[in-house]
Design an enzyme around this catalytic site. Structure first.
Site, PDB file in Angstrom:
ATOM      1  N   GLY A 250       0.836  -1.192   0.000  1.00 36.05           N
ATOM      2  CA  GLY A 250       0.000   0.000   0.000  1.00 36.05           C
ATOM      3  C   GLY A 250       0.872   1.243   0.000  1.00 36.05           C
ATOM      4  O   GLY A 250       0.737   2.103  -0.831  1.00 36.05           O
ATOM      5  N   PHE A 251       1.750   1.332   0.991  1.00 39.41           N
ATOM      6  CA  PHE A 251       2.747   2.416   1.097  1.00 39.41           C
ATOM      7  C   PHE A 251       2.114   3.791   1.195  1.00 39.41           C
ATOM      8  O   PHE A 251       2.740   4.796   0.885  1.00 39.41           O
ATOM      9  CB  PHE A 251       3.738   2.361  -0.084  1.00 39.41           C
ATOM     10  N   GLY A 479       1.314  -7.392   4.148  1.00 43.06           N
ATOM     11  CA  GLY A 479       2.617  -7.978   3.883  1.00 43.06           C
ATOM     12  C   GLY A 479       3.588  -7.806   5.036  1.00 43.06           C
ATOM     13  O   GLY A 479       4.605  -8.487   5.114  1.00 43.06           O
ATOM     14  N   ARG A 641       8.994  -1.861  22.392  1.00 46.13           N
ATOM     15  CA  ARG A 641       8.893  -3.304  22.527  1.00 46.13           C
ATOM     16  C   ARG A 641       8.782  -3.971  21.150  1.00 46.13           C
ATOM     17  O   ARG A 641       8.018  -3.519  20.297  1.00 46.13           O
ATOM     18  CB  ARG A 641       7.668  -3.688  23.363  1.00 46.13           C
ATOM     19  N   ASN A 644       7.607  -9.086  17.480  1.00 42.35           N
ATOM     20  CA  ASN A 644       8.104 -10.268  16.773  1.00 42.35           C
ATOM     21  C   ASN A 644       9.392  -9.880  16.047  1.00 42.35           C
ATOM     22  O   ASN A 644       9.345  -9.178  15.036  1.00 42.35           O
ATOM     23  CB  ASN A 644       7.023 -10.737  15.782  1.00 42.35           C
ATOM     24  N   GLN A 651      10.804  -5.508   8.539  1.00 42.24           N
ATOM     25  CA  GLN A 651      10.347  -4.139   8.271  1.00 42.24           C
ATOM     26  C   GLN A 651      11.540  -3.198   8.117  1.00 42.24           C
ATOM     27  O   GLN A 651      11.545  -2.321   7.257  1.00 42.24           O
ATOM     28  CB  GLN A 651       9.445  -3.648   9.406  1.00 42.24           C
ATOM     29  N   LYS A 714       6.319   1.026  19.638  1.00 42.36           N
ATOM     30  CA  LYS A 714       6.426   2.125  18.668  1.00 42.36           C
ATOM     31  C   LYS A 714       6.303   1.516  17.276  1.00 42.36           C
ATOM     32  O   LYS A 714       6.109   0.324  17.136  1.00 42.36           O
ATOM     33  CB  LYS A 714       7.767   2.832  18.828  1.00 42.36           C
ATOM     34  N   GLY A 717       7.553   0.527  10.631  1.00 39.19           N
ATOM     35  CA  GLY A 717       7.329   0.388   9.195  1.00 39.19           C
ATOM     36  C   GLY A 717       8.111   1.359   8.331  1.00 39.19           C
ATOM     37  O   GLY A 717       8.530   1.016   7.236  1.00 39.19           O
ATOM     38  N   GLU A 718       8.267   2.582   8.782  1.00 43.87           N
ATOM     39  CA  GLU A 718       8.807   3.608   7.889  1.00 43.87           C
ATOM     40  C   GLU A 718      10.168   4.129   8.290  1.00 43.87           C
ATOM     41  O   GLU A 718      10.860   4.765   7.490  1.00 43.87           O
ATOM     42  CB  GLU A 718       7.801   4.781   7.808  1.00 43.87           C
TER      43      GLU A 718
END
Ligand code: MOS
Length: 752
Positions: A250-251, A479, A641, A644, A651, A714, A717-718
């Protein structure tokens, strides 16, 4: 005891860590590698027709004629939707009630405002017939000159940038700080227009049944999409049923519902049958958002010790002629470096393009590539190693607000990544390292940062008499492994093994999971899941502690722990009973609890919340040909934290590869005469492949930040994109002595 818990400070009734923290593989991985995962366009309801968009080949003007008869006469074509017969909408698609309601092109008139704007939709029995029908429309236009480029119009100061931040902000006296500085730099950088280019194009399968609308479409935020569609069609949100289990990326481009998706729904309404509409790759360069180009100017002053005395960051950006989104590039300078004076400003011009949108660290990615390049220039202007310079200048409180900040973790990121990379042996001067093959070798670094955002989400938890659990929230998995992380949080929240918990997601009929954006999804929906688990456990504890027949009688709700499908006394773990026993005694088949995830306003007021990181890059440059290769990346990140570690590392890898892409590959090239994008395809719009990134390492730096939320999560992803692009640019300078001024860095920029 109320079942609705609000906010995020509910204490856990369970011991953390049985599922959280485990490097589980993706729970949806098997479905994906076997092809069983159903993406939107895989759905073929009975009677479904195919819709194909006809799009404008001009940037500005109006459609004078379409050969609708020719298209309709084509075998298999059922209908052609144009402004003349498009079904009515309840609201004007050009209306804008709030900043996140983007204007849509839904065939409201014959105007053309950018290339690839939808001008008609051809609906047919087959994809081939619809495609051929669209080609037969032979549009004729009245064409006006296209406005292109960063100087393509009169500049103005936007009312807000990004999510509504002020376009101009200042702390302290920048001019005085520059005046008093011992050393000063001024530098300008340009970044290109970029397109999201998710693997899965925007697609929709829409079916109406009276005023009930069922759609399969990829969405980063189902409830928001549901609300927007309901508003456009004048129906209740509950009548809009969106399925969106998986996204092929998606981004940011699937955060808001786009025009083409709504056209699919309109087409289905027009023909009274289910309709599928999938964008072709080149049609994604226009109506579904992009990252606007920028030109950024930075000025910095440093005292005799290499401390910043002033930092000024100005960004020029672009938007469309008909809507507002402004890349908040200069805001990157608000959060990292402790200059006593900071000024940021933006201006913009309006162009004949689709409206830009959130794209992969909007603002931070664009701004940090300029900021990190300039910091590197400033360090070298002071004769300092860039790591030493950053260690001297990184902020201990958030620079613009003075709020406390997790900068201790940033120092650890710098130190750990530098150690693993071997930074200590870096020569200060450029062009000092060559490898055995004679390639110029350079090392550069960048600081990574991204805000720890939270939005709003809800979840529903159920405990059943057979001892199993259910957790529901309407999240998709695009994803990143969201479903796996959420299942881990659900298992711990319910005090069950992960295999005893059903996790239901991917539909707007489930509780609102909020938006998978701003790197805030795990924190937000994760807290909703955690709180829903706490709520149902609290209900269970009430049943036990209030009943004389229970070994937990009188322990009080707070005196109970949940683990392994049993409740225990906190003060005597030998006394407890199973969930099944408690529910059986109460004669209940199941009980439920609801939870919400949201930022805590009191904590927001007091603390600044950011994830941090440091990225080191090695590049090799052919001294004769100027060809650049990234050979090594090492990043260290502290983002609270880790739910996974396998997924989180993944990521970071993805973010770092985006960073390489930003520095060396991605650019949408606009033809200045037509205003069209010349490389609207994945062959010529370059993105990195494995050979472009031979070695990527991501270190997870431990961080307990109790202020973000009860789970300490937190976003991940980016952030990786933000440090990496600058690190690569700085490594190119270190290899060649040439300071990159525009991105992507080109071979010709390096050839003297
Ligand atoms: Mo993102 S640009 O927050 O999907």
């Amino acid at each position: 005891m109320t079942l609705e818990l609000s906010l995020n400070q509910q204490p856990a009734h369970t011991r953390q860590g049985s599922s959280i923290g485990q490097p589980l593989t993706r729970r949806d991985g098997f479905l994906k590698v076997t092809g069983a995962a159903r993406y939107a366009a895989d759905n073929h309801p009975p009677g479904m027709l195919y819709a194909v968009l006809a799009v404008s080949s001009i940037a500005r003007g109006r459609v004078v004629s379409l050969d609708i008869e020719a298209a309709k006469a084509h075998s298999g074509v059922v209908e052609v939707m144009t402004p003349l017969n498009r079904p009515a909408l309840a609201v004007d698609p050009d209306a804008k009630d709030h900043p996140f309601m983007f204007r849509l092109d839904l065939l409201q008139n014959d105007g053309v405002r950018y290339p690839n704007q939808s001008i008609a939709v051809v609906i047919a029995e087959t994809l081939e017939a619809a495609t051929e029908g669209a080609a037969l429309l032979s549009p004729r236009y009245e064409t006006l000159p296209a406005r292109v480029g960063l100087d393509g119009g009169k500049s103005f100061v936007p009312r807000g940038v990004g999510v509504g931040n002020p376009a101009v902000q200042e702390k302290g006296d920048v001019e005085a700080g520059l005046e008093s500085a011992r050393t000063r730099i001024e530098a300008a950088y340009e970044t290109p227009a970029q397109y999201h280019n998710a693997m899965e194009p925007h697609a929709i399968v829409a079916a109406w049944d009276g005023d009930q609308l069922s759609i399969d479409t990829p969405s980063q935020g189902l409830a928001m999409a549901q609300g927007r569609i309901a508003g456009l069609f004048g129906i209740a949100p509950r009548n809009v049923h969106i399925r969106s289990p998986f996204l092929g990326g998606g981004f940011g481009s699937k955060g808001m519902i786009s025009g083409p998706q709504v056209l699919g729904i309109l087409a289905a309404r027009l023909v009274g049958r289910p309709v599928k509409l999938v964008l072709r790759r080149e049609q994604m360069y226009g109506p579904v958002g992009h990252r606007a180009p920028t030109r950024q100017t930075l000025r910095m002053g440093m005292d005799g010790e290499g401390r910043l005395t002033a930092l000024s960051h100005h960004a020029r950006t672009t938007s469309s002629t008909f809507d507002d989104f402004f890349e908040p590039a200069a805001d990157a300078s608000h959060t990292l470096y402790a200059s006593p004076a900071i000024a940021t400003s933006h201006d913009a011009v309006r162009l004949d393009t689709g409206t830009p949108l959130f794209m992969r660290a909007p603002g931070e990615a664009t701004g940090s590539i300029a900021l990190e390049s300039a910091i590197d220039e400033a360090a070298h202007a002071c004769g300092m190693d860039p790591l030493e310079f950053r260690l001297r200048n990184y902020a201990e409180v958030e620079p613009m607000t003075g709020k406390p900040f997790s900068s201790k973790a940033l120092r650890e990121c710098y130190e750990q990544a530098a150690e693993v990379f071997g930074w200590a042996s870096r020569p200060l001067q450029p062009r000092r390292m060559r490898d055995a093959d004679g390639f110029l070798t350079g090392w550069g670094m960048g600081t990574a940062t991204f805000p720890a955002l939270m939005f709003q989400a809800e979840a529903r938890a159920v405990l059943r008499a057979d001892g199993s659990g259910l957790m529901e929230t309407g999240a998709q998995d695009m994803g990143q492994g969201a479903w796996t992380a959420f299942a881990q949080i659900a298992a711990d929240g319910l005090g069950l093994d992960i295999d005893q918990v059903d996790f239901r997601a991917g539909s707007s009929d489930l509780p609102n999971a909020g938006i998978a954006g701003g790197s805030g999804h795990t924190a937000t929906a994760g807290m909703a899941i955690h709180n829903a688990g706490a709520a149902v456990i609290a209900r269970l504890a009430d049943l036990a502690t209030g009943n004389e027949a229970s070994p937990l009688f009188g322990a009080g709700n707070e005196g109970v722990l949940a683990r392994g499908g049993r409740l225990y006394r906190r003060d005597d773990e030998s006394r407890g009973e199973s969930y099944s026993e408690i529910l059986a005694r109460a004669g209940l088949a199941e009980i439920e609890g609801h939870g919400k995830g949201a930022p805590d306003p009191a904590s927001q007021e007091t603390y600044a919340k950011h994830a941090h990181g440091a990225v080191f890059a090695e590049v090799k440059v052919d001294p004769d040909l100027g060809q650049i290769r990234v050979t090594r990346l090492v990043g260290a990140f502290a983002a609270g934290r880790v739910i996974n570690p396998r997924l989180v590392r993944s990521q970071y890898y993805g973010g770092m590869i985006w960073g390489v892409s930003f520095a060396l590959h991605e650019e949408a090239v606009t033809d200045r005469r037509s205003g069209r994008i010349q490389n609207a395809n994945l062959a010529e719009y370059h993105v990195p492949v494995n050979a472009d990134v031979p070695s990527v390492e991501a270190l997870l730096v431990h961080e307990d930040d109790p202020h973000v939320n009860a789970l300490g999560i937190k976003g991940v992803g980016e952030i990786g994109i933000t440090g990496t692009a600058g690190a690569v640019a700085n490594a190119v300078w270190h290899a060649t002595g040439v300071r990159p001024r525009r991105f992507p860095i080109r071979i010709e920029d390096l050839l003297g």
